[in-house]
Design an enzyme around this catalytic site. Structure first.
Site, short mmCIF file in Angstrom:
data_model
loop_
_atom_site.label_atom_id
_atom_site.label_comp_id
_atom_site.label_asym_id
_atom_site.label_seq_id
_atom_site.Cartn_x
_atom_site.Cartn_y
_atom_site.Cartn_z
N LYS A 2 -50.32 36.70 16.90
CA LYS A 2 -50.24 36.66 18.36
C LYS A 2 -50.98 37.83 18.97
CE LYS A 2 -45.67 34.56 19.18
NZ LYS A 2 -44.45 34.77 19.98
N LYS B 206 -45.30 25.09 21.01
CA LYS B 206 -45.37 25.21 22.46
C LYS B 206 -46.68 25.84 22.89
CE LYS B 206 -40.94 26.93 22.73
NZ LYS B 206 -39.84 27.74 23.21
N LYS C 12 -48.07 23.37 12.50
CA LYS C 12 -46.76 23.13 13.07
C LYS C 12 -46.86 22.68 14.53
CE LYS C 12 -43.42 26.25 14.11
NZ LYS C 12 -42.32 27.20 14.07
#
Ligand code: TRP
Length: 337
Positions: A113, A202, A199
Site C-alpha cells: 500500500k 474494495k 483476491k
C-alpha cells in the site's frame, strides 16, 4: 467454563462485497454460536490512507447494518465502533513505544500500500499493525479469525505482546494474553471477477471485479455476464489453468447450497452461456434476504444506534480493564479519582 472469545473487524471503506461476506462475516455468524464475539468497524484504520470525511460516518453505520443483516446477532455478539472506545488509540501509543521500527518496515501490506501512496505515505499506514495489535490485545481473545492476508499482522501482534510481557511482566503474571490466529484456508477465498488469480478487493479500481452485497439484481446479473471466463466448454473445479472457472463454480456451490460433487456433475458439460445465468440467479436469491434486512435496519436508525451504544459499553468495560493493567505494568501513576 466461560465461552472462549473471538475478535475481528473490517475497515469501513466502501461497501462490503462478496469476499467480505464469504471470507469473514459468514464465518463470524457461525462462530458467534460458540464464542463470546467482539466484532467492530475499524474506522481508525480507515484513515490510514486519504479518506473523505463526508462518508466516513455513513460507511461505519452501513458496515454495522451489514453485519446484522448478514446474521450477526447483537444480543449474542458485541458490535462496536473502534473510535468510540478510546482505549484502542491509547494502547496503540503505549505499544508504539515498545515496537521496533524495523518490525513495521517489514510488513508486506505496508510495502504494497505504501508504494501506491508514494512520498505522501502517512506514519499511520506504517503504524497500522500496531493499532491492530492494540485492537486485539485489549480484548484478550482466544482466537482472531482473519484472512490469509492478515497473518503477518497477527504474528506481529503476538511478538508485541510477548515483548511487552518480557519487559514488563513476569513469567507467572503476563500482562497481555498472546492470541492465536484462526486463518481461513486459501481455497475459501473469493477471487476477483476480472482476474481469478487476485483476491476480490474494495481497492480494485474496476467495479466489475467485485459484487457488492448491496448490488441490485440487474447489476449482479450484468457483472456476472461480463466477468472473465475462458474459451473452454465443460466446467470443472480445481484446474490450476482455469482460476476463474474454479472461483465461479465455488460461488455457485455456496449460493445454490449444493455439494461440490453435485455442482461438478451439473456443470461438467455446460458452457459459460448456460452457466452464467444460473450463477446470477443463485447469487441474486442468496443476497435478497440480506439486502431486505439491511434496508430495514437502515430505515430504523434508533435501533442501530442502540446496538452500537450497548456494544460500546460492553467493549469499553473489557478494553479499559486491560488498558489499566498495561499502564500499571509500565509504571504510570494511577489516576487520582
Ligand atoms: N486489518 C484488518 C483487515 O484489513 C482489519 C482489522 C483491524 C482487524 N483491526 C483488526 C482484524 C483486529 C482483526 C483484528 O482486514
Amino acid at each position: 467454563m466461560a465461552a472462549k472469545r473471538i475478535l475481528s473487524g473490517i475497515q469501513p471503506t466502501g461497501t462490503l462485497h462478496l469476499g467480505n461476506y464469504l471470507g469473514a462475516i459468514r464465518n463470524w455468524v457461525d462462530l458467534q454460536q460458540d464464542y463470546d464475539s467482539y466484532l467492530f468497524m475499524a474506522d481508525l484504520h480507515a484513515i490510514t490512507v486519504p479518506h473523505d470525511p463526508k462518508t466516513l460516518a455513513t460507511s461505519t453505520l452501513q458496515v454495522a447494518a451489514t453485519y446484522i443483516a448478514c446474521g450477526i446477532d447483537p444480543e449474542r455478539s458485541t458490535i462496536f465502533v473502534q473510535s468510540h472506545v478510546s482505549a484502542h488509540a491509547e494502547l496503540a501509543w503505549l505499544l508504539n513505544c515498545i515496537t521496533p521500527l524495523n518490525w513495521l518496515e517489514r510488513m508486506i501490506q505496508f510495502k504494497e500500500k505504501g508504494i501506491k501512496q508514494g512520498e505522501n505515505v502517512s506514519i499511520g499506514l506504517l503504524d497500522y499493525p500496531v493499532l491492530q495489535a492494540a485492537d486485539i490485545l485489549l480484548y484478550e481473545p482466544d482466537f482472531v479469525p482473519v484472512g490469509e492476508d492478515q497473518k503477518q499482522h497477527l504474528e506481529l501482534t503476538r511478538d508485541i505482546a510477548s515483548r511487552l510481557n518480557f519487559q514488563f511482566g513476569s513469567e507467572k503474571k503476563p500482562v497481555l494474553k498472546v492470541p492465536e490466529p484462526m486463518i481461513k484456508a486459501a481455497g475459501a477465498r473469493v477471487m476477483s471477477l476480472t482476474d481469478g488469480t487476485k483476491k476480490m478487493s474494495k481497492s480494485d479500481p474496476s467495479e466489475f471485479s467485485r459484487i457488492d452485497l448491496l448490488d441490485p439484481p440487474e447489476v449482479i446479473t450484468k457483472k456476472i455476464k461480463r466477468c472473465k471466463s475462458d474459451p473452454i466448454k465443460g466446467l470443472a473445479f480445481d484446474d490450476p489453468e482455469r482460476p476463474e472457472c474454479n472461483n465461479l463454480l465455488g460461488l455457485y456451490q455456496i449460493f445454490s447450497g449444493q455439494t461440490k460433487d453435485a455442482v461438478a456433475a451439473e456443470c461438467a458439460d455446460m458452457g459459460w452461456g448456460q452457466f452464467k445465468p444460473r450463477l446470477a440467479e443463485a447469487t441474486v436469491e442468496a443476497l435478497r434476504p440480506i439486502q431486505t434486512k439491511y434496508h430495514e435496519i437502515m430505515a430504523d436508525p434508533a435501533t442501530l444506534t442502540g446496538v452500537l451504544l450497548q456494544g460500546e459499553q460492553r467493549a469499553a468495560a473489557v478494553a479499559n480493564a486491560t488498558l489499566t493493567r498495561v499502564k500499571d505494568a509500565l509504571g504510570y501513576a494511577p489516576a487520582f479519582h
